[in-house]
Design an enzyme around this catalytic site. Structure first.
Site, PDB file in Angstrom:
ATOM      1  N   CYS A   2      43.459  11.605  13.862  1.00 27.73           N
ATOM      2  CA  CYS A   2      43.839  10.337  14.459  1.00 27.73           C
ATOM      3  C   CYS A   2      45.341  10.183  14.328  1.00 27.73           C
ATOM      4  O   CYS A   2      45.980  10.917  13.585  1.00 27.73           O
ATOM      5  CB  CYS A   2      43.208   9.179  13.689  1.00 27.73           C
ATOM      6  SG  CYS A   2      41.468   9.420  13.402  1.00 27.73           S
ATOM      7  N   ARG A  27      47.087  13.007  19.234  1.00 25.06           N
ATOM      8  CA  ARG A  27      46.340  13.255  17.994  1.00 25.06           C
ATOM      9  C   ARG A  27      44.888  12.798  18.081  1.00 25.06           C
ATOM     10  O   ARG A  27      44.103  13.027  17.158  1.00 25.06           O
ATOM     11  CB  ARG A  27      47.004  12.508  16.830  1.00 25.06           C
ATOM     12  CG  ARG A  27      48.439  12.902  16.599  1.00 25.06           C
ATOM     13  CD  ARG A  27      48.990  12.140  15.411  1.00 25.06           C
ATOM     14  NE  ARG A  27      48.219  12.444  14.226  1.00 25.06           N
ATOM     15  CZ  ARG A  27      48.434  13.483  13.447  1.00 25.06           C
ATOM     16  NH1 ARG A  27      49.403  14.314  13.718  1.00 25.06           N
ATOM     17  NH2 ARG A  27      47.689  13.693  12.383  1.00 25.06           N
ATOM     18  N   TRP A  74      40.226   9.970  16.854  1.00 25.77           N
ATOM     19  CA  TRP A  74      39.457  11.133  17.290  1.00 25.77           C
ATOM     20  C   TRP A  74      38.323  11.220  16.283  1.00 25.77           C
ATOM     21  O   TRP A  74      38.542  11.515  15.112  1.00 25.77           O
ATOM     22  CB  TRP A  74      40.324  12.383  17.244  1.00 25.77           C
ATOM     23  CG  TRP A  74      39.681  13.629  17.758  1.00 25.77           C
ATOM     24  CD1 TRP A  74      39.448  13.947  19.068  1.00 25.77           C
ATOM     25  CD2 TRP A  74      39.238  14.748  16.988  1.00 25.77           C
ATOM     26  NE1 TRP A  74      38.890  15.191  19.149  1.00 25.77           N
ATOM     27  CE2 TRP A  74      38.741  15.706  17.900  1.00 25.77           C
ATOM     28  CE3 TRP A  74      39.197  15.038  15.630  1.00 25.77           C
ATOM     29  CZ2 TRP A  74      38.217  16.922  17.484  1.00 25.77           C
ATOM     30  CZ3 TRP A  74      38.682  16.251  15.216  1.00 25.77           C
ATOM     31  CH2 TRP A  74      38.199  17.180  16.145  1.00 25.77           C
ATOM     32  N   ASN A 100      43.507   8.275   8.812  1.00 22.01           N
ATOM     33  CA  ASN A 100      43.425   9.597   9.433  1.00 22.01           C
ATOM     34  C   ASN A 100      42.968  10.561   8.350  1.00 22.01           C
ATOM     35  O   ASN A 100      43.638  10.682   7.318  1.00 22.01           O
ATOM     36  CB  ASN A 100      44.804  10.013   9.976  1.00 22.01           C
ATOM     37  CG  ASN A 100      44.820  11.451  10.440  1.00 22.01           C
ATOM     38  OD1 ASN A 100      43.824  11.956  10.931  1.00 22.01           O
ATOM     39  ND2 ASN A 100      45.953  12.122  10.279  1.00 22.01           N
ATOM     40  N   GLY A 101      41.823  11.207   8.571  1.00 23.33           N
ATOM     41  CA  GLY A 101      41.334  12.150   7.565  1.00 23.33           C
ATOM     42  C   GLY A 101      39.838  11.978   7.375  1.00 23.33           C
ATOM     43  O   GLY A 101      39.156  11.389   8.226  1.00 23.33           O
ATOM     44  N   GLU A 473      45.276  34.965  24.238  1.00 21.55           N
ATOM     45  CA  GLU A 473      45.946  33.675  24.413  1.00 21.55           C
ATOM     46  C   GLU A 473      45.781  33.163  25.849  1.00 21.55           C
ATOM     47  O   GLU A 473      45.566  31.963  26.064  1.00 21.55           O
ATOM     48  CB  GLU A 473      47.430  33.822  24.030  1.00 21.55           C
ATOM     49  CG  GLU A 473      48.284  32.593  24.238  1.00 21.55           C
ATOM     50  CD  GLU A 473      47.830  31.357  23.457  1.00 21.55           C
ATOM     51  OE1 GLU A 473      46.944  31.458  22.583  1.00 21.55           O
ATOM     52  OE2 GLU A 473      48.357  30.273  23.760  1.00 21.55           O
ATOM     53  N   LYS A 477      44.065  29.582  26.617  1.00 18.74           N
ATOM     54  CA  LYS A 477      44.736  28.532  27.397  1.00 18.74           C
ATOM     55  C   LYS A 477      43.831  28.080  28.528  1.00 18.74           C
ATOM     56  O   LYS A 477      43.668  26.902  28.777  1.00 18.74           O
ATOM     57  CB  LYS A 477      46.010  29.104  27.982  1.00 18.74           C
ATOM     58  CG  LYS A 477      47.357  28.707  27.688  1.00 18.74           C
ATOM     59  CD  LYS A 477      47.884  27.952  26.543  1.00 18.74           C
ATOM     60  CE  LYS A 477      47.069  27.675  25.360  1.00 18.74           C
ATOM     61  NZ  LYS A 477      47.774  27.639  24.106  1.00 18.74           N
ATOM     62  N   GLU A 480      40.639  26.077  27.280  1.00 21.96           N
ATOM     63  CA  GLU A 480      40.834  24.766  26.649  1.00 21.96           C
ATOM     64  C   GLU A 480      41.246  23.680  27.640  1.00 21.96           C
ATOM     65  O   GLU A 480      40.915  22.520  27.438  1.00 21.96           O
ATOM     66  CB  GLU A 480      41.797  24.826  25.461  1.00 21.96           C
ATOM     67  CG  GLU A 480      43.232  25.077  25.792  1.00 21.96           C
ATOM     68  CD  GLU A 480      44.118  25.108  24.546  1.00 21.96           C
ATOM     69  OE1 GLU A 480      43.925  24.295  23.649  1.00 21.96           O
ATOM     70  OE2 GLU A 480      45.018  25.963  24.502  1.00 21.96           O
ATOM     71  N   HIS A 496      32.501  48.591  26.467  1.00 21.14           N
ATOM     72  CA  HIS A 496      31.518  48.498  25.386  1.00 21.14           C
ATOM     73  C   HIS A 496      30.624  47.273  25.517  1.00 21.14           C
ATOM     74  O   HIS A 496      30.030  46.842  24.530  1.00 21.14           O
ATOM     75  CB  HIS A 496      32.238  48.532  24.034  1.00 21.14           C
ATOM     76  CG  HIS A 496      32.986  49.808  23.836  1.00 21.14           C
ATOM     77  ND1 HIS A 496      32.386  50.960  23.368  1.00 21.14           N
ATOM     78  CD2 HIS A 496      34.265  50.139  24.137  1.00 21.14           C
ATOM     79  CE1 HIS A 496      33.273  51.932  23.352  1.00 21.14           C
ATOM     80  NE2 HIS A 496      34.426  51.464  23.817  1.00 21.14           N
ATOM     81  N   LYS A 593      45.613  17.698  18.963  1.00 14.25           N
ATOM     82  CA  LYS A 593      46.806  18.540  18.766  1.00 14.25           C
ATOM     83  C   LYS A 593      46.839  19.212  17.410  1.00 14.25           C
ATOM     84  O   LYS A 593      47.142  20.388  17.308  1.00 14.25           O
ATOM     85  CB  LYS A 593      48.054  17.690  18.959  1.00 14.25           C
ATOM     86  CG  LYS A 593      49.358  18.459  18.847  1.00 14.25           C
ATOM     87  CD  LYS A 593      49.533  19.398  20.013  1.00 14.25           C
ATOM     88  CE  LYS A 593      50.761  20.260  19.895  1.00 14.25           C
ATOM     89  NZ  LYS A 593      50.676  21.424  20.811  1.00 14.25           N
TER      90      LYS A 593
HETATM   91  C1  F6R Z   1      45.664  25.923  21.406  1.00 14.54           C
HETATM   92  C2  F6R Z   1      46.137  25.315  20.183  1.00 14.54           C
HETATM   93  C3  F6R Z   1      45.363  25.508  18.932  1.00 14.54           C
HETATM   94  C4  F6R Z   1      46.319  25.622  17.732  1.00 14.54           C
HETATM   95  C5  F6R Z   1      45.530  25.660  16.419  1.00 14.54           C
HETATM   96  C6  F6R Z   1      46.426  25.833  15.237  1.00 14.54           C
HETATM   97  O1  F6R Z   1      46.507  25.669  22.481  1.00 14.54           O
HETATM   98  O2  F6R Z   1      47.135  24.640  20.183  1.00 14.54           O
HETATM   99  O3  F6R Z   1      44.526  26.612  19.008  1.00 14.54           O
HETATM  100  O4  F6R Z   1      47.089  26.773  17.880  1.00 14.54           O
HETATM  101  O5  F6R Z   1      44.816  24.465  16.295  1.00 14.54           O
HETATM  102  O6  F6R Z   1      47.362  24.820  15.148  1.00 14.54           O
HETATM  103  P1  F6R Z   1      48.653  24.946  14.280  1.00 14.54           P
HETATM  104  O7  F6R Z   1      49.527  25.971  14.901  1.00 14.54           O
HETATM  105  O8  F6R Z   1      49.279  23.585  14.333  1.00 14.54           O
HETATM  106  O9  F6R Z   1      48.237  25.328  12.916  1.00 14.54           O
END
Ligand code: F6R
Length: 598
Positions: A2, A27, A74, A100-101, A473, A477, A480, A496, A593
């Site tokens: 959050c 967040r 969240w 938050n937590g 990656e 991308k 998500e 495989h 995020k």
């Molecule tokens: C994908 C993304 C997540 C973060 C992951 C780790 O676009 O952003 O997969 O890479 O949650 O986050 P950090 O780098 O903040 O530890």
């Protein structure tokens, strides 16, 4: 997960809190609420939905008052609905708080409180805290002491902002394993999960550490330890980010803006570390047992680093998903181990737990982080900052390419220490920002291509060596933000199993720069073509153009550095597909995020 914000001063709390909430929506954004001291007690407005809609409906910003707290949520405990939205209160309604937590022992605490006659309104873990403070207040001299005693009973992670009707000149803030920063203004003070929430008003900040709480008034702030209530002296730090940097700057989405910021971000990552990287290289060169721990996109940056360390330095590196490492590495980490934690936010719960395990075992910890002052930086022996600036879009873009950049810098610095000639690579790295600029010119063509792909059900991404992480990656991308199923894999792995899924028209993105394994990639591409898969190839050779359905021409550079540049068209592809499918790429469903809970 959050975002929380608190304000006290002469300004209109409602408006300031709502502006801050909008900047914290990355967040979490399933519900939101405010608690404001309106002069007639504490008024709470909250509900399920986005901040803007709720503000329109419930008039958060119109509430009169000079002090208040707010949250954008969240959900972790209790579904996102009006009742579970924060703030939460005690029975009397005189104590309101946002959180938050996760409170791990909330069920046990709740039972005890119910036995003592407390009535709960929500299903959240958070509400327990308000009742617990209320209970402690019965036997404490003052509110602060009651709060501190309540905090000592909590297990878990919590950043809290608390408003109490009985003390009109102050607010309370708490940090334990969830981020919280104070903003120090003139005749007003703030607190929030992240700096952009109040950056419009002040760039002077105080980072709280785990186990600390703060009392803030309009003209004062004090930081103390939860453990014993003793004062802690904290330095004020000045943040150089302007608010403009944290806003969209004319792009339709933060994600696109951040994709376009990459040339500058990569430049900053290179030049911001150039002078100090040698020192870090010297500090870690002796280690032969190296783990890289990270999650998600940062994990892919870790995989890239592994290939580079092995190739340039002959070092064996294990890359581990931090959520697994934290429960499996106890017996293999010791004082001869180097743990490199890659985390853009510096607050990812699993990565922090991995760092803590490493520290407990006496290992040396180097963190690669974007957010200055974040928890990872404070737990680690050494830190490399990626200098990407604030990243608001949930999908990591510039924080990823800057992670790759600093890992390349680090590997090169170690190689240099060992007398390896890396002048060609060094020169090429300095060209990378310009090459990314060039690749961004494909934006229009990639948008056009996306139109023909937007109904695809599955995507595959294949690469070899340094570009296995690029394939992973690219797929991450895409899934998500576009919600299309995508798999990234080493091209060698295709036969495989996954090849069985290739049929007519299935898009396969092949990352195939010139280099040692180019011919192998061509063979894999032909295997896909034979099954009538639709090949989108990224590369720099005429031969590749001939074997692909769509060819994205990339600049030539040493294969070791191609992942930094090749990530960019894949980000654009994911972005355009998301937008064409009607999704908000900045706020993908079910994601947030920074993942500050396990
Ligand atoms: C994908 C993304 C997540 C973060 C992951 C780790 O676009 O952003 O997969 O890479 O949650 O986050 P950090 O780098 O903040 O530890």
């Amino acid at each position: 997960m959050c975002g929380i914000i608190a304000y006290i001063g002469d300004g209109e709390a409602g408006k300031i809190l709502v502006d801050g909430l909008k900047r914290l929506e990355y967040r979490g954004y399933d519900s939101a609420g405010v608690a404001i001291d309106t002069g007639e007690g504490i008024t709470i407005k909250k509900g399920a939905g986005r901040v803007d809609e709720l503000n329109e409906m419930l008039g958060f910003s119109k509430l009169p008052g000079k002090r208040g707290i707010a949250q954008t949520r969240w959900a972790t405990h209790g579904e996102p609905n009006d009742v579970n939205a924060h703030p939460h209160t005690d029975c009397s309604g005189r104590i309101a708080l946002v959180h938050n937590g996760i409170i791990e022992n909330y069920l046990e605490l709740k039972e005890g409180l119910m036995e003592r006659g407390h009535t709960f309104k929500s299903e959240t873990d958070t509400e327990v805290i308000a009742h617990l403070i209320e209970e402690e207040l019965k036997s404490s001299e003052n509110f602060e002491e009651a709060l501190r005693r309540a905090l000592l009973k909590l297990k878990g992670s919590f950043a809290l902002a608390i408003i109490y009707a009985g003390e009109r000149d102050r607010l309370y803030l708490v940090r334990n394993e969830s981020p919280l920063v104070l903003g120090i203004g003139e005749g007003e003070n703030f607190a929030a999960s992240d700096v952009p929430a109040f950056l419009e008003y002040t760039n002077r900040v105080v980072f709280l550490d785990d186990g600390e709480y703060a009392v803030i008034g309009k003209d004062f702030y004090e930081v103390k330890r939860i453990e014993d209530g003793e004062r802690v002296e904290k330095e004020i730090q000045e943040i150089s980010w302007t608010l403009d940097m944290a806003e969209k700057a004319g792009y339709p989405h933060f994600m696109l803006k951040e994709i376009y910021e990459q040339p500058q971000a990569i430049k900053d990552a290179i030049y911001g570390n150039m002078e100090t990287i040698g020192e870090i290289a010297r500090a870690i060169d002796e280690y032969e047992k190296i783990f890289i721990v990270a999650m998600g996109t940062s994990y892919h940056a870790g995989l890239y680093a592994k290939y580079l360390f092995q190739h340039l330095l002959g070092k064996v590196v294990l890359v581990e998903d931090a959520s697994e490492f934290r429960y499996s590495a106890e017996k293999v980490v010791d004082e001869n181990t180097l743990v490199i934690a890659i985390t853009q936010s510096g607050e990812t719960a699993d990565t922090l737990a991995a760092i803590k395990l490493a520290k407990a075992k006496g290992a040396k910890v180097l963190s690669v982080v974007n957010v200055v002052g974040s928890m990872a930086t404070r737990l680690s022996d050494l830190v490399i900052y990626t200098h990407a600036g604030p990243e608001i879009g949930v999908a990591a873009t510039k924080t990823y390419t800057t992670q790759l950049t600093v890992m390349a810098l680090l590997a090169m610095a170690i190689a240099e220490l060992r007398g390896v000639n890396i002048s060609t690579l060094k020169e090429a790295l300095l060209r990378v920002p310009g090459l990314v600029e060039e690749v961004l010119k494909h934006d229009g063509a990639i948008r056009e291509l996306s139109k023909s792909l937007k109904e695809a059900r599955d995507f595959f991404y294949i690469g070899r060596s340094f570009n296995v992480p690029t394939a992973l990656e690219g797929a991450l991308k895409l899934k998500e933000i576009s919600y299309i199923h995508a798999e990234g894999l080493s091209a060698g792995e295709l036969k495989h199993g996954p090849l069985a899924l290739i049929e007519e028209g299935v898009p396969v993105v092949a990352i195939a720069p010139s280099g040692r394994l180019f011919e192998k990639m061509v063979s894999n591409i032909k295997e896909v073509s034979a099954r009538k898969g639709f090949i989108i190839a990224l590369g720099d050779s005429e031969e590749l153009k001939k074997v692909s359905d769509v060819f994205v021409e990339m600049p030539s550079l040493p294969e070791e550095l191609t992942p930094i540049v090749y990530a960019v068209p894949l980000q654009l592809l994911a972005y355009h597909l998301a937008v064409l499918r009607g999704n908000d790429p900045d706020k993908p469903r079910n994601l947030a995020k920074s993942v500050t809970v396990e």
